[in-house]
Design a protein around this motif. Structure first.
Motif, short mmCIF file in Angstrom:
data_model
loop_
_atom_site.label_atom_id
_atom_site.label_comp_id
_atom_site.label_asym_id
_atom_site.label_seq_id
_atom_site.Cartn_x
_atom_site.Cartn_y
_atom_site.Cartn_z
N UNK A 95 27.93 3.98 48.58
CA UNK A 95 28.21 2.66 48.00
C UNK A 95 29.70 2.57 47.63
N UNK A 96 30.06 2.19 46.41
CA UNK A 96 31.47 1.95 46.10
C UNK A 96 32.29 3.24 46.09
N UNK A 97 31.60 4.39 45.98
CA UNK A 97 32.31 5.67 46.05
C UNK A 97 32.44 6.14 47.50
N UNK A 98 31.99 5.33 48.44
CA UNK A 98 31.89 5.73 49.83
C UNK A 98 33.19 6.23 50.44
N UNK A 99 34.31 5.57 50.13
CA UNK A 99 35.55 5.98 50.79
C UNK A 99 36.01 7.36 50.29
N UNK A 100 35.81 7.61 49.00
CA UNK A 100 36.17 8.91 48.45
C UNK A 100 35.30 10.00 49.10
N UNK A 101 34.02 9.71 49.28
CA UNK A 101 33.13 10.65 49.97
C UNK A 101 33.56 10.84 51.43
N UNK A 102 33.91 9.75 52.10
CA UNK A 102 34.31 9.83 53.51
C UNK A 102 35.60 10.63 53.67
N UNK A 103 36.56 10.41 52.77
CA UNK A 103 37.82 11.16 52.81
C UNK A 103 37.56 12.65 52.62
N UNK A 104 36.67 12.95 51.67
CA UNK A 104 36.35 14.34 51.38
C UNK A 104 35.69 15.01 52.60
N UNK A 105 34.78 14.28 53.25
CA UNK A 105 34.13 14.80 54.46
C UNK A 105 35.13 14.98 55.60
#
Ligand code: UT7
Length: 323
Positions: free
Chosen positions: A113-123
């Motif tokens: 959800x709104x944390x998605x980009x931070x998760x995507x960057x981390x991945x």
């Protein structure tokens, strides 16, 4: 030598249609003044009929690839953060992959959800650090206008559509916090809070559903958790608030952005703010803010950035990177 994921290009796309707060005054018991005073939002963009999340994501990806001077065919992996993929499956990322003419890589969506980009960057960082990819396209794209309850004034005035993208490339660094690229990440979630922010439809109900939010409660968690995760991510690389050139926060509410900056000990003159123009674009908000921050001359090569976000799940996290 440490393998780093370094930003080579950035870009964004916003749909043409701009919707000012006054538009909602026609159909809801609300006002421009209430929306501005409680959220800081003045306007947002809405996708045109038929325009999908993968369409927006493709435009942002093309802009980031052009900025990096890299052809779409050369990308090893595409990580797309979204909660509003065009279809239940396949992923919106595979649609972008086809649109940019990539066949050698692999593509998948990340849903936080709104944390998605931070998760995507981390991945994406993990893919590069582990040697599974050299060039990764990381995208945040949303069409939240498709999941609004237009009769609920407490939610429908807050969200918007858009997309932003980064091209990350593997480079060797010294292993110090002076390196360019992603320096640290901090991811968290707590599913006990899943009822605070959710969409009341999906595969189980066989309809798409609309967004439901306990705004006050989410606000309370945001203020508490965002500064904490940013601090943790900075501490992991021996850095503190004084080292930060730019905080690039999730753009949900100007009051959350201000409270978090204050808790972090960073002045608002070192915070990139776009919420007034975009509203809350969920996973797209951070890459949009990065792209706008670069375009308007705020973010420069070598700057130390911390991004932080929270959303449904609850899921939250932060990434520290040197631009
Ligand atoms: O991106 C994911 C994370 N999401 C967020 O971070 C959002 C977090 N929450 C927020 O940003 C804020 O809680 C809101 C902007 C959603 C609401 O601000 P608030 O200061 O928490 O307002 P409230 O919910 O306490 O509502 C205050 C009043 C209520 O009326 P009563 O019950 O006090 O009579 C609402 O009914 O404002 C009313 N209200 C509105 N009035 C005019 C709610 N929405 C509206 C509206 N226009 N659009």
């Amino acid at each position: 030598m440490t393998r780093r994921a370094v930003v080579k290009g950035v870009g964004h796309y916003l749909p043409d249609r701009v919707v000012p707060n006054s538009e909602f005054e026609k159909s809801l018991d609300t006002s421009h003044d209430w929306i501005v005073s409680r959220s800081g939002i003045h306007r947002r963009h809405f996708a045109a009929d038929g325009q999908t999340t993968s369409d927006l994501a493709t435009r942002a990806a093309q802009a980031a690839l052009a900025d990096a001077g890299i052809d779409g065919a050369e990308i090893d992996a595409i990580v797309l953060a979204t909660s509003t993929a065009d279809m239940t499956f396949p992923s919106a990322a595979t649609m972008v992959q086809a649109n940019i003419g990539n066949t050698k890589g692999y593509a998948f969506d990340v849903q936080a959800v709104c944390a998605g980009f931070v998760y995507a960057l981390s991945n994406a960082n993990a893919l590069i650090a582990s040697g599974q990819a050299d060039r990764v396209l990381v995208i945040g794209a949303e069409t939240f206008s498709r999941i609004m309850d237009w009769t609920d004034r407490s939610t429908c005035v807050l969200f918007g559509d858009g997309a932003g993208a980064l091209v990350l490339s593997a480079e060797d660094g010294d292993g110090t916090s002076a390196d360019r690229g992603i320096l640290s990440t901090d991811l968290n979630s707590d599913g006990r809070y899943r009822d605070l922010l959710y969409v009341d439809g999906g595969v189980a109900t066989q309809n798409t559903g609309v967004l439901r939010m306990e705004g006050k409660e989410v606000f309370r968690h945001a203020v508490e958790k965002l500064a904490q995760t940013a601090h943790t991510a900075l501490e992991k690389v021996g850095l503190g608030a004084d080292d930060v050139d730019w905080v690039v926060p999730h753009q949900a509410n100007i009051r959350i952005i201000q409270s978090t900056a204050k808790k972090l000990g960073v002045g608002m003159d070192r915070v990139v703010v776009t919420v007034q123009d975009h509203g809350n674009t969920s996973a797209a908000s951070i890459p949009l803010a990065l792209s706008v921050g670069v375009a308007n001359g705020q973010i420069k090569p070598g700057d130390l950035l911390v991004t932080e976000a929270i959303g449904g799940g609850l899921a939250w996290g932060a990434v520290v990177l040197r631009w």
